[in-house]
Design a protein around this motif. Sequence first.
Motif, PDB file in Angstrom:
ATOM      1  N   ASP A 182       0.846  -1.197   0.000  1.00 45.05           N
ATOM      2  CA  ASP A 182       0.000   0.000   0.000  1.00 45.05           C
ATOM      3  C   ASP A 182       0.878   1.243   0.000  1.00 45.05           C
ATOM      4  N   GLY A 183       0.336   2.314  -0.546  1.00 46.02           N
ATOM      5  CA  GLY A 183       1.022   3.601  -0.545  1.00 46.02           C
ATOM      6  C   GLY A 183       0.024   4.695  -0.216  1.00 46.02           C
ATOM      7  N   TYR A 184      -0.124   5.651  -1.131  1.00 47.00           N
ATOM      8  CA  TYR A 184      -1.116   6.711  -0.947  1.00 47.00           C
ATOM      9  C   TYR A 184      -2.506   6.118  -0.807  1.00 47.00           C
ATOM     10  N   ARG A 185      -3.250   6.647   0.143  1.00 45.63           N
ATOM     11  CA  ARG A 185      -4.628   6.199   0.381  1.00 45.63           C
ATOM     12  C   ARG A 185      -5.545   7.422   0.408  1.00 45.63           C
ATOM     13  N   PRO A 186      -6.504   7.527  -0.501  1.00 47.55           N
ATOM     14  CA  PRO A 186      -7.423   8.673  -0.469  1.00 47.55           C
ATOM     15  C   PRO A 186      -8.108   8.793   0.890  1.00 47.55           C
ATOM     16  N   TYR A 187      -8.318  10.018   1.330  1.00 44.15           N
ATOM     17  CA  TYR A 187      -8.900  10.264   2.646  1.00 44.15           C
ATOM     18  C   TYR A 187     -10.259   9.585   2.806  1.00 44.15           C
ATOM     19  N   ALA A 188     -11.054   9.562   1.749  1.00 42.34           N
ATOM     20  CA  ALA A 188     -12.372   8.939   1.822  1.00 42.34           C
ATOM     21  C   ALA A 188     -12.278   7.463   2.193  1.00 42.34           C
ATOM     22  N   VAL A 189     -11.202   6.817   1.778  1.00 44.85           N
ATOM     23  CA  VAL A 189     -11.013   5.400   2.125  1.00 44.85           C
ATOM     24  C   VAL A 189     -10.682   5.263   3.607  1.00 44.85           C
ATOM     25  N   THR A 190      -9.909   6.194   4.131  1.00 42.74           N
ATOM     26  CA  THR A 190      -9.613   6.183   5.566  1.00 42.74           C
ATOM     27  C   THR A 190     -10.900   6.335   6.376  1.00 42.74           C
ATOM     28  N   VAL A 191     -11.779   7.209   5.928  1.00 38.76           N
ATOM     29  CA  VAL A 191     -13.073   7.370   6.601  1.00 38.76           C
ATOM     30  C   VAL A 191     -13.849   6.062   6.556  1.00 38.76           C
ATOM     31  N   SER A 192     -13.825   5.414   5.403  1.00 38.47           N
ATOM     32  CA  SER A 192     -14.545   4.152   5.245  1.00 38.47           C
ATOM     33  C   SER A 192     -13.982   3.065   6.146  1.00 38.47           C
ATOM     34  N   PHE A 193     -12.655   2.987   6.225  1.00 38.24           N
ATOM     35  CA  PHE A 193     -12.008   2.036   7.137  1.00 38.24           C
ATOM     36  C   PHE A 193     -12.532   2.235   8.558  1.00 38.24           C
ATOM     37  N   TYR A 194     -12.520   3.478   8.990  1.00 37.59           N
ATOM     38  CA  TYR A 194     -12.883   3.794  10.372  1.00 37.59           C
ATOM     39  C   TYR A 194     -14.347   3.469  10.654  1.00 37.59           C
ATOM     40  N   GLU A 195     -15.199   3.742   9.688  1.00 39.10           N
ATOM     41  CA  GLU A 195     -16.626   3.485   9.867  1.00 39.10           C
ATOM     42  C   GLU A 195     -16.953   1.994   9.862  1.00 39.10           C
ATOM     43  N   LYS A 196     -16.194   1.226   9.070  1.00 36.53           N
ATOM     44  CA  LYS A 196     -16.497  -0.199   8.915  1.00 36.53           C
ATOM     45  C   LYS A 196     -15.781  -1.083   9.930  1.00 36.53           C
ATOM     46  N   ALA A 197     -14.675  -0.601  10.493  1.00 38.90           N
ATOM     47  CA  ALA A 197     -13.926  -1.404  11.463  1.00 38.90           C
ATOM     48  C   ALA A 197     -14.785  -1.665  12.697  1.00 38.90           C
ATOM     49  N   GLN A 198     -14.670  -2.869  13.222  1.00 33.77           N
ATOM     50  CA  GLN A 198     -15.486  -3.272  14.357  1.00 33.77           C
ATOM     51  C   GLN A 198     -14.615  -3.575  15.578  1.00 33.77           C
ATOM     52  N   GLY A 199     -15.129  -3.262  16.751  1.00 34.74           N
ATOM     53  CA  GLY A 199     -14.486  -3.653  18.009  1.00 34.74           C
ATOM     54  C   GLY A 199     -13.042  -3.210  18.127  1.00 34.74           C
ATOM     55  N   GLU A 200     -12.185  -4.179  18.477  1.00 36.79           N
ATOM     56  CA  GLU A 200     -10.764  -3.897  18.702  1.00 36.79           C
ATOM     57  C   GLU A 200     -10.061  -3.447  17.429  1.00 36.79           C
ATOM     58  N   ASP A 201     -10.587  -3.843  16.275  1.00 39.57           N
ATOM     59  CA  ASP A 201      -9.953  -3.480  15.002  1.00 39.57           C
ATOM     60  C   ASP A 201      -9.858  -1.960  14.838  1.00 39.57           C
ATOM     61  N   LYS A 202     -10.795  -1.229  15.455  1.00 37.54           N
ATOM     62  CA  LYS A 202     -10.822   0.226  15.293  1.00 37.54           C
ATOM     63  C   LYS A 202      -9.554   0.886  15.823  1.00 37.54           C
ATOM     64  N   LYS A 203      -8.877   0.219  16.760  1.00 35.45           N
ATOM     65  CA  LYS A 203      -7.647   0.777  17.323  1.00 35.45           C
ATOM     66  C   LYS A 203      -6.497   0.745  16.318  1.00 35.45           C
ATOM     67  N   PHE A 204      -6.656  -0.063  15.277  1.00 35.84           N
ATOM     68  CA  PHE A 204      -5.559  -0.245  14.335  1.00 35.84           C
ATOM     69  C   PHE A 204      -5.765   0.505  13.018  1.00 35.84           C
ATOM     70  N   VAL A 205      -6.810   1.299  12.934  1.00 37.31           N
ATOM     71  CA  VAL A 205      -7.029   2.100  11.728  1.00 37.31           C
ATOM     72  C   VAL A 205      -6.911   3.576  12.080  1.00 37.31           C
ATOM     73  N   ALA A 206      -6.519   4.367  11.103  1.00 37.34           N
ATOM     74  CA  ALA A 206      -6.293   5.794  11.348  1.00 37.34           C
ATOM     75  C   ALA A 206      -7.602   6.511  11.665  1.00 37.34           C
ATOM     76  N   ASP A 207      -7.535   7.441  12.581  1.00 34.61           N
ATOM     77  CA  ASP A 207      -8.678   8.259  12.959  1.00 34.61           C
ATOM     78  C   ASP A 207      -8.844   9.374  11.931  1.00 34.61           C
ATOM     79  N   PRO A 208      -9.988   9.443  11.250  1.00 34.74           N
ATOM     80  CA  PRO A 208     -10.198  10.509  10.252  1.00 34.74           C
ATOM     81  C   PRO A 208     -10.072  11.910  10.833  1.00 34.74           C
ATOM     82  N   ALA A 209     -10.224  12.038  12.148  1.00 36.49           N
ATOM     83  CA  ALA A 209     -10.091  13.363  12.766  1.00 36.49           C
ATOM     84  C   ALA A 209      -8.675  13.904  12.614  1.00 36.49           C
TER      85      ALA A 209
END
Length: 226
Positions: A107-134
């Motif tokens: 992976d390299g560049y990741r569009p911001y919208a994808v980061t938002v999607s990661f954060y919204e879709k991640a469940q439980g403990e997984d959320k700690k391992f994805v970037a915070d869109p804030a």
Amino acid sequence: MKNYFAVLLLVATCLPAFSQNKTNLKIVSNYNAYRADVAKNPDLELVEIKKAIPSVVLDIRYATTNNFMNQIMYKQARAFARKPVVEKLKLIQAALNKKGYGLKIYDGYRPYAVTVSFYEKAQGEDKKFVADPAKGSKHNRGCAVDLSIIDLKTGKDLPMPTPYDSFEAAAAPTYNNLPANIIKNRDFLINLMHAHGFKVVYHEWWHFDFIGWEKFDLMDIPFEQL
């Protein structure tokens, strides 16, 4: 009809250079504005890694369901990074090739919208391992790469502590309850990347941030436009 298309063109060219999301982050989302910025400063260009370094191997997991989300997150299996990042990767690839190795890019560049999607879709403990869109991520700035090393003779990955995107404790770069050859491979990769201007993150042996990432804006330009 001509007047209608003229109005559309005017609207497109007058769109803001960046968008303001609900967290008030500056996010570059207009392609024309991005190209104008690149014309002023070529270092801002998002370069396609495979085109710049044809010998790298791509394994873009987020363009498949073979990832921790079990979902396709990218429409295209491509990898980009800012121009200075790619120039460093060229040097790293050359150094590896001399030893019979090569880079595998996850992976390299990741569009911001994808980061938002990661954060919204991640469940439980997984959320700690994805970037915070804030805050956005270094990936959103085109200044982070996820990668590993392959043996050029066999085409196989060098054994590393964990698979890519693992949430195991062993994924941390400082975890040492591992076989000696695994530690040797991991530390070889980390030391090589550090010597070329990158820094490994504290919980992912495969994730490297480009030193100087602060100079680059968050981006939300889709792969399809690049």
